[in-house]
Enzyme design. Sequence first.
Site, mmCIF file in Angstrom:
data_model
loop_
_atom_site.group_PDB
_atom_site.id
_atom_site.type_symbol
_atom_site.label_atom_id
_atom_site.label_comp_id
_atom_site.label_asym_id
_atom_site.label_seq_id
_atom_site.Cartn_x
_atom_site.Cartn_y
_atom_site.Cartn_z
ATOM 1 N N TRP A 85 28.687 96.544 31.637
ATOM 2 C CA TRP A 85 28.146 97.638 31.308
ATOM 3 C C TRP A 85 27.373 98.763 32.370
ATOM 4 O O TRP A 85 27.515 100.434 32.079
ATOM 5 C CB TRP A 85 26.882 96.747 30.533
ATOM 6 C CG TRP A 85 25.998 98.155 29.541
ATOM 7 C CD1 TRP A 85 26.808 98.737 28.723
ATOM 8 C CD2 TRP A 85 25.034 98.885 30.363
ATOM 9 N NE1 TRP A 85 25.553 99.526 27.819
ATOM 10 C CE2 TRP A 85 24.701 99.186 28.665
ATOM 11 C CE3 TRP A 85 24.359 98.304 30.837
ATOM 12 C CZ2 TRP A 85 23.594 100.211 29.238
ATOM 13 C CZ3 TRP A 85 23.219 99.511 30.933
ATOM 14 C CH2 TRP A 85 22.312 100.358 29.763
ATOM 15 N N HIS A 86 26.803 98.314 33.554
ATOM 16 C CA HIS A 86 26.081 99.530 34.472
ATOM 17 C C HIS A 86 26.499 99.627 35.205
ATOM 18 O O HIS A 86 26.283 101.248 35.269
ATOM 19 C CB HIS A 86 25.140 98.768 35.640
ATOM 20 C CG HIS A 86 23.569 97.650 34.991
ATOM 21 N ND1 HIS A 86 23.602 96.571 34.232
ATOM 22 C CD2 HIS A 86 22.340 98.559 34.158
ATOM 23 C CE1 HIS A 86 22.361 96.697 33.399
ATOM 24 N NE2 HIS A 86 22.211 97.354 33.862
ATOM 25 N N GLY A 87 28.229 99.435 35.229
ATOM 26 C CA GLY A 87 28.824 99.990 36.322
ATOM 27 C C GLY A 87 29.873 100.286 36.355
ATOM 28 O O GLY A 87 29.841 98.492 36.406
#
Lengths: 641, 470
Positions: free
Chosen positions: B326-328
């Site tokens: 989700w972060h990257g």
Amino acid sequence: MSRSSTSSSERPAPREAVAAPSAAIVATRAQRIASLIAVGTLLLALFGSAAVDLLSPATPPKLFGIEAQKREQRRAAAHFLDGSLAREFEERLRETSRMRRLGLAAWVPLLYRTLSEVPATLIAGRDGVLFMRDRMTVADNDGTPLQVAVNRLAVLRHWLQRLGTRLLVVPLPRKEATLTSAVPPTYDAHPERDVQARAALRAAGVEIVDVAPIWAQSPEPLFARADSHWTPTGAGLAALATATAIRNGVAPTWPRIDSAHADSDAWQYASTFGLEELATNLLPAGGHVVMRFLDPGIGKPVAEPPVDGPLPIQLAGTSFSRNAAGTHTWFVEALAGLLGEPVWNTARAGITPVDALVDGLRRGKGRIAATIVLELPGHLLISVPSPLHDISRVFLELPPPPGLTELPIGAAAGFTLPAPQRGSTLVPGAHGGAEITRLLARVAKDQFLYPRDATLYVELRGKLTGGNAAVTVDSAPRPLVADWKPGRERLLLPVVSLGSGAMFDVHVRLPQGVTLQFESFRVLTDLDVAGATAATAGRASGTPTGFEQRLALPRSDPLAAGDCLGVFLTRPGAEPLTASFDLHFADGTTATAWSGTAGSKATLLLPLGAFAGRTPTAVVLRSDGKLPGKPTAAWLLRRSR
Amino acid sequence: MVFSSAVFLYLFLPAFLLAYALSPRALKALTISAFSFVFYGWWRPDFVLLMLASSVIDYWLGGRIARQRAAGTGNGRRELVLSMVANLGLLGYFKYANFGVDTARTLLQACGFAGDFGWTAVVLPVGISFYTFQTMSYTIDLYRGEVRPASSFIDFLCYVSMFPQLVAGPIVRYAVVEHELRTREHTWYGFYQGVLFLQTGIAKKVLLADTISGIADRAFAVPDAQGLGLLDAWLGITAYAFQIYFDFSGYSDMAIGLGLMMGFKFPFNFDSPYHSQSITEFWRRWHMSLSNWLRDYLYIALGGNRKGPVRTYVNLALTMLLGGLWHGAAWNFVAWGGYQGFWLVIERLAGKRPWYGVAPTAVRVAITFVLALFGWVLFRATGLGHAIQYAGAMLGLGPAGAPTNVAALTTPLAWTGLLAAAAITWTLPSSQRLAARAHPLWVLLLQPCFLAALLHLHYQDNVPFLYFQF
């Protein structure tokens, strides 16, 4: 998610800890006062700044030269949809924010005096000396950009010389390379690069003024602490070195000087930090001497050229010679005073001397000064990736050097250039209009080998309307890029870069809406093509690795700098092959003029400057591959000047 | 638009506060939405359409779910699936398409194929990860019968687009603000507390995160950590740990503060995470709104701990892997998620105690911090290879090369920022606790910090928030 859970406790529910304000935080008198202060501070800061910035915007800082051009281009290209317009708006807001200026006038001195903190573009050195960060670095390691710039300056010097003008280049040593003891130990400004740059200029035949020796004897500070410019002492000594060079080594004597004034450094700190004058009270005061001549009537700088007659010495300089207020600096005052004659100061406040040089050539209205002093800040040669990238602007202002003749293209008797590749689009006719148009003429790769030392010039003729076109001459490394502007119907640009070239390109890029009625593309040279001496080819004989062929040259004078050997090389097959050309001289010695890989059917133009003073008698070609059916042809081409 | 910019602070925010104060109660949601669209579209106006489309889809599907449930004609499962497909499809395309193509290209090239798709890289719309999670929470909670549908499209639009938390969280679930969207109180003390959060957030971001960012940037700019010294490597990652904490928590504070000024109570996002004595505790204190979202909508949906210990560990690891992703869209983020999941599983195996649970408190805090630092290496590095090299340098295993001088190039201001960050982290309570008490002395000390932050904001170039990229 790692919380202990059972089926029932895992039911998703809004069980987040939320910010729930309570009236208890304003229950006491002290709390209520604190709340008024906090809310008041925020609202005052926000609404106060907004009101001041909107009602009384500050004047944006004036930019010069390429920075101003870049800003204009950026603004012109800004669009709503991609957000660039918003960014421009923010930039404008930043530039015109009066609150920002007022705030920084207090904040920056505070940071500097307490923590030696300086803006990101600067480096704080010892004893309050500031350095420009971008000048602390060296742009490249292999020296190619520097050598390309040096070669172009050498061509400029040679071109001007043929027009009767002496070009004297003053490479300004970088502050970072001069005040090395003040550079923080964690930085290396590579002072040796300044020495190398001066050596490269000398080696290329550029006449330079080296201020380093005279500076080395001075006990006084040569650079301002808070500014990248010279102190009056540094400027005066640089002027003395320059005047001595103009007088061909005879040092002039100093007129009487008043050096009693002292000035504060604080305004320089404020200026370097980009702060309002308001900040000067908070910045280190320091001080330095200010000088002026006591006697009137000695040589003075002039801002305008005489209406007629010969032009005085032209100083094409930068902010070392003229400050942002348009005033001559002590360097140019001292130079004129030492010479005892007027100096026409075309310098511009900024960092590139190209503008100043172009300006002088334009305002001379056909006249060119007998002596041009070109002030060249050292970081322009050392710290930027493309030194003097815009020097083509100077070439475009110059009258053609005398003695240029056309080098024929395609099939003709004698030495000619190969015809451009099929599909070349730079052909006579109308081009451009609704779309971006790219026109190209290319002489085939591996089929043409040529020197990049201004033996060749490209001439383009045509009529441009609707805007500027970008012209690129030559190929890697560092092709020359120029702006073709409407109203200019002829462009003449030298082919000058580094070493020899193998892919001769001329690009013309027409932006949308720009049209070009193109007339002609010619290659000019100052070689005496008509008087070329043809060699007599002997019979090629096989060798274990290929073949060998001797080409006898008729008796001739010794070679001069700039002479070339033109060769048509024809070998069976299509693949490039290795070849070497050995020169045999009248004194019985031999030397290799060139060796490398060339196309099986190649045209070579080999510079022979390295053998100046020697008399060639023959050229011996050695090549791999099969014996050629057609003999190699060669010509000795003399420089016409 | 970013909070720490002149255009936000001195144009947008005053204009909004004025407009919001003057709006009649019925139009306040519309005012918030209108300003939020300007805020969001400031740098890329076209992405506003994307957010609008996402809002329309979820509002419509949510309404259908609610109507079916009310009428007893269905449970809205099909609509829920459609909502998931739409939201995850948007997120997948805009955030992960480049990553997928790059991975496929690498695999094909490894197998000897050309792997050239002629793909044009997709630009990631700012905040898409946050607002898609928010809109998904709306339809999921409606499906679960835990919230009522939004009373109007404007209210829903206000929820989705609300500028304080739109682009970098906290992730506000519909259930949290459901009541306040309909009716909320505007009190002096609420506004005052909002001001305190806003001032704290700006000070944290500008005076701490931004002043130390150069240290981390310099350490991670060393190519493949070649020659990065042991101390420089530790200095760089420690600086990054404080930078990301004060940057992100500063943003969250500002968002919470702005929310309070409008009468909304947003969830807290940080609770002194570097006080944690285990990784399990760390995840209760770090980016809490994401942790809670993942717990409630992913971990539990996967079965949570209800299907035996093995499935619990698998669910935990999978949740953290997806949390990392989700972060990257890069393998180092997946590895970071895996790293966190690994420690959570280890601690769960040991009965929710860390393997160093017997150590004194200070040691447990220190070890947890060091474990977090190695995690941040994965998070900050430009790729997996870089992360491994950097971690090697932290362990003194770095390859020989030109020595770096991260410490030597650190300015006094950056050292001051770093020391202040460390002192604040371990000696002061979290900002929500400070703001909740609002002790007058603290409030008075905060004011010069806030003003200094505004001045320093003028001084530095625009420094965007780190979580904007996610």
